[in-house]
Design an enzyme around this catalytic site. Structure first.
Site, PDB file in Angstrom:
ATOM      1  N   GLY A 335       0.793  -1.215   0.000  1.00  0.00           N
ATOM      2  CA  GLY A 335       0.000   0.000   0.000  1.00  0.00           C
ATOM      3  C   GLY A 335       0.830   1.271   0.000  1.00  0.00           C
ATOM      4  N   PRO A 336       0.397   2.327  -0.686  1.00  0.00           N
ATOM      5  CA  PRO A 336      -0.866   2.438  -1.422  1.00  0.00           C
ATOM      6  C   PRO A 336      -0.826   1.947  -2.862  1.00  0.00           C
ATOM      7  CG  PRO A 336       0.203   4.559  -1.392  1.00  0.00           C
ATOM      8  CD  PRO A 336       1.071   3.645  -0.577  1.00  0.00           C
ATOM      9  N   GLY A 338       1.922   2.406  -5.514  1.00  0.00           N
ATOM     10  CA  GLY A 338       2.740   2.958  -6.580  1.00  0.00           C
ATOM     11  C   GLY A 338       3.818   2.002  -7.053  1.00  0.00           C
ATOM     12  N   LYS A 339       4.597   1.459  -6.121  1.00  0.00           N
ATOM     13  CA  LYS A 339       5.652   0.521  -6.502  1.00  0.00           C
ATOM     14  C   LYS A 339       5.052  -0.773  -7.032  1.00  0.00           C
ATOM     15  CE  LYS A 339       8.938   2.285  -3.056  1.00  0.00           C
ATOM     16  NZ  LYS A 339       7.986   3.183  -2.359  1.00  0.00           N
ATOM     17  N   GLU A 358      -0.948  -6.287   1.233  1.00  0.00           N
ATOM     18  CA  GLU A 358      -1.103  -5.126   2.110  1.00  0.00           C
ATOM     19  C   GLU A 358      -1.879  -5.557   3.341  1.00  0.00           C
ATOM     20  OE1 GLU A 358      -1.375  -1.905   4.227  1.00  0.00           O
ATOM     21  OE2 GLU A 358      -0.020  -2.071   2.504  1.00  0.00           O
ATOM     22  N   ASP A 385      -0.820 -10.447   6.752  1.00  0.00           N
ATOM     23  CA  ASP A 385       0.298  -9.986   7.561  1.00  0.00           C
ATOM     24  C   ASP A 385       1.592 -10.406   6.871  1.00  0.00           C
ATOM     25  OD1 ASP A 385       2.288  -9.625   9.488  1.00  0.00           O
ATOM     26  OD2 ASP A 385       0.956 -10.119  11.144  1.00  0.00           O
ATOM     27  N   CYS A 456      11.668   4.800   3.330  1.00  0.00           N
ATOM     28  CA  CYS A 456      11.699   6.224   2.986  1.00  0.00           C
ATOM     29  C   CYS A 456      12.261   6.981   4.192  1.00  0.00           C
ATOM     30  CB  CYS A 456      10.312   6.739   2.619  1.00  0.00           C
ATOM     31  SG  CYS A 456      10.357   8.412   1.948  1.00  0.00           S
TER      32      CYS A 456
END
Length: 527
Positions: A335-336, A338-339, A358, A385, A456
């Site tokens: 999630g969300p 993009g990758k 997710e 999970d 990130c």
């Protein structure tokens, strides 16, 4: 950084933060004079007084754009909201024109990013501690201070309009206080205030914290991250400045679905500006501004809003050479989406299939929306999970992405609230989850398969230390993994190699690469 059990701090939501930030990019200017640019709010009401202040009926001269900014700050402060999610619907509801929407966006994000700096300045001009001020009054003061010191708004317009806003939101008494404080602030320009904050600071770290609007612990963490990556300490101030700059809006032209060249043309037709292909990802398209959600390719999910650094670390996994079977890919924390969409598009071109997992149901729906343009049958979205995959499906996958939940210190440009919400203890708690997810991934991948561990964040506790701890744990258990040279893969993939491409574990930097501070370690399971 992908979501996990509600701890996600990276990009989220159907409306991208980048899109919200770009409404009227570069329009940080004044509203003309303080009488000609005031707009009625079409019946819009201010928020109820949840903090005990004495509200008054809104004067007819309250500026609609400033009122939207105040309401957004209130939601961020009271409800724990994120500006990229709360601001766009407010702008739509207020029916602001493009110029005023741009002003409200610049005012909101600029105030949130520089909140620490402005609080330090406001504290010099009031006779009480800031925590003794009504919350909405402090928000109004922050908005006024940003107009005076961070935007091209005439002093009389900034003060007058902000006093009107204070009178509406908190009453006449508060308006008098706001008027007095802003007039004191306006007696010095930004450089004078920064010099004063620097002189009053206890040491260099506290000075950087106040002047560049980062908590002291974050300044320390970023300094340590630079050192661990052999970057000169002189870059610290540039890194802090980059965190306070507006990020560009970047799209990913998902391969096989739309070409970057076609997306550039579509973007230029929609925005009437100059778009261009990016430097760090071959699929990146940088927009001149505007709302990316208006582009047909974005609406169809053939393209999506995604930072170049995010694209590059996903490509490090998909483009690295792997021996033997290459049919089953896994995005453990998708999630969300993009990758997952980028990996799914590459998997379709290579005859592979992707499981996009997710942990939360609502974010799994975001993943489904992101991958809907990928050919049917290529991507399977699950809601499980991620820590259990190593036990449930040992050795099943050829490539695994662990886009782990993290502190989000690498995306402070896009999530300005995160710096004020996170605490050092959060990093330690997240690091344990990151280890569990990486252990699971290295069990789920086959011997000889690849795992990309991504965050990130440049914080050493979330990056290199996690990787090294997990490798030592595997060795104790009779298993093994080796670190491959992610920088070499990035050099082959990126149109312009990133600044840290000489290092095996790749760290991207906002001040050097123009991306979020993404980290990527590429590992191969050996036993």
């Amino acid at each position: 950084m992908a979501g996990y059990a509600g701890s996600r701090s990276g990009q989220a939501g159907r409306r991208s933060q980048a899109g919200a930030q770009r409404r009227g990019q570069g329009r940080e200017r004044g509203k003309g004079n303080d009488s000609g640019r005031h707009n009625r709010t079409r019946g819009q009401r201010g928020q109820a007084d949840a903090e005990g202040s004495n509200r008054r009926r809104r004067p007819s001269t309250v500026d609609a754009a400033r009122l939207v900014s105040l309401e957004a700050l209130t939601k961020v402060r009271q409800d724990g909201g994120f500006a990229n999610l709360v601001l766009p619907p407010m702008l739509d509801a207020a029916r602001l024109d493009r110029r005023d929407a741009g002003f409200a966006t610049a005012l909101t994000y600029g105030t949130l990013r520089l909140q620490g700096r402005y609080d330090a300045i406001i504290a010099q001009c009031v006779d009480r501690r800031l925590d003794q001020l009504d919350g909405v009054v402090l928000d109004v003061l922050r908005l006024g201070t940003h107009q005076l010191l961070g935007m091209r708004v005439a002093t009389h317009a900034a003060v007058s309009a902000t006093v009107d806003l204070a009178s509406h939101a908190a009453g006449r008494g508060a308006a008098g206080l706001v008027n007095a404080v802003l007039r004191r602030i306006s007696q010095k320009d930004l450089e004078q205030w920064l010099a004063e904050l620097t002189e009053q600071a206890a040491d260099e770290l506290n000075a950087l914290s106040a002047t560049h609007s980062h908590p002291v612990w974050v300044v320390k963490a970023l300094r340590q991250a630079l050192a661990s990556n052999d970057r000169p300490q002189e870059e610290l101030e540039a890194l802090l400045e980059a965190d306070n700059a507006d990020p560009e809006v970047v799209l990913c032209a998902r391969p096989g679905l739309i070409s970057p060249e076609h997306l550039v043309k579509e973007a230029e037709e929609a925005t009437r500006g100059h778009a261009h292909v990016g430097d760090r990802s071959p699929y990146a398209v940088v927009l001149p501004g505007g709302d990316p959600g208006r582009l047909p390719a974005v609406r169809s999910s053939a393209a999506g809003v995604e930072d170049e650094g995010s694209q590059l670390v996903a490509l490090v996994l998909s483009e690295a050479a792997v021996e033997g079977r290459d049919e089953r890919w896994l995005d453990l924390c998708a999630g969300p989406g993009g990758k997952a969409a980028l990996l799914g598009a590459r998997a379709a071109q290579r005859g592979a299939r992707l499981v996009a997992n997710e942990v939360t149901a609502h974010r799994a729906e975001l993943v489904r929306a992101s991958v809907r343009a990928v050919p049917e049958g290529v991507v399977e979205v699950r809601c499980d999970d991620g820590r259990l995959y190593g036990q449930a499906e040992p050795g099943r996958y050829d490539r695994v992405l662990v886009d782990a939940p993290c502190s989000g210190l690498g995306s402070l440009r896009r999530r300005p609230e995160a710096r004020w919400r996170r605490q050092p203890t959060d990093v330690a708690e997240l690091a344990e989850l990151q280890r569990e997810l990486l252990v699971s991934a290295l069990a789920a991948v086959r011997v000889g398969g690849l795992v990309a561990y991504v965050t990130c964040s440049p914080h050493v506790l979330e990056t290199e230390l996690v990787v090294r701890d997990v490798i030592r744990r595997l060795e104790r258990e009779g298993r093994g993994a080796e670190v491959l040279h992610a920088g070499d893969v990035a050099t082959r993939v990126a149109p312009v190699p990133p600044a840290g491409a000489d290092r095996p574990m790749l760290q991207l930097w906002p001040h050097l690469d123009g991306t979020d501070a993404m980290f990527c370690a590429l590992l191969r399971r050996t036993a």
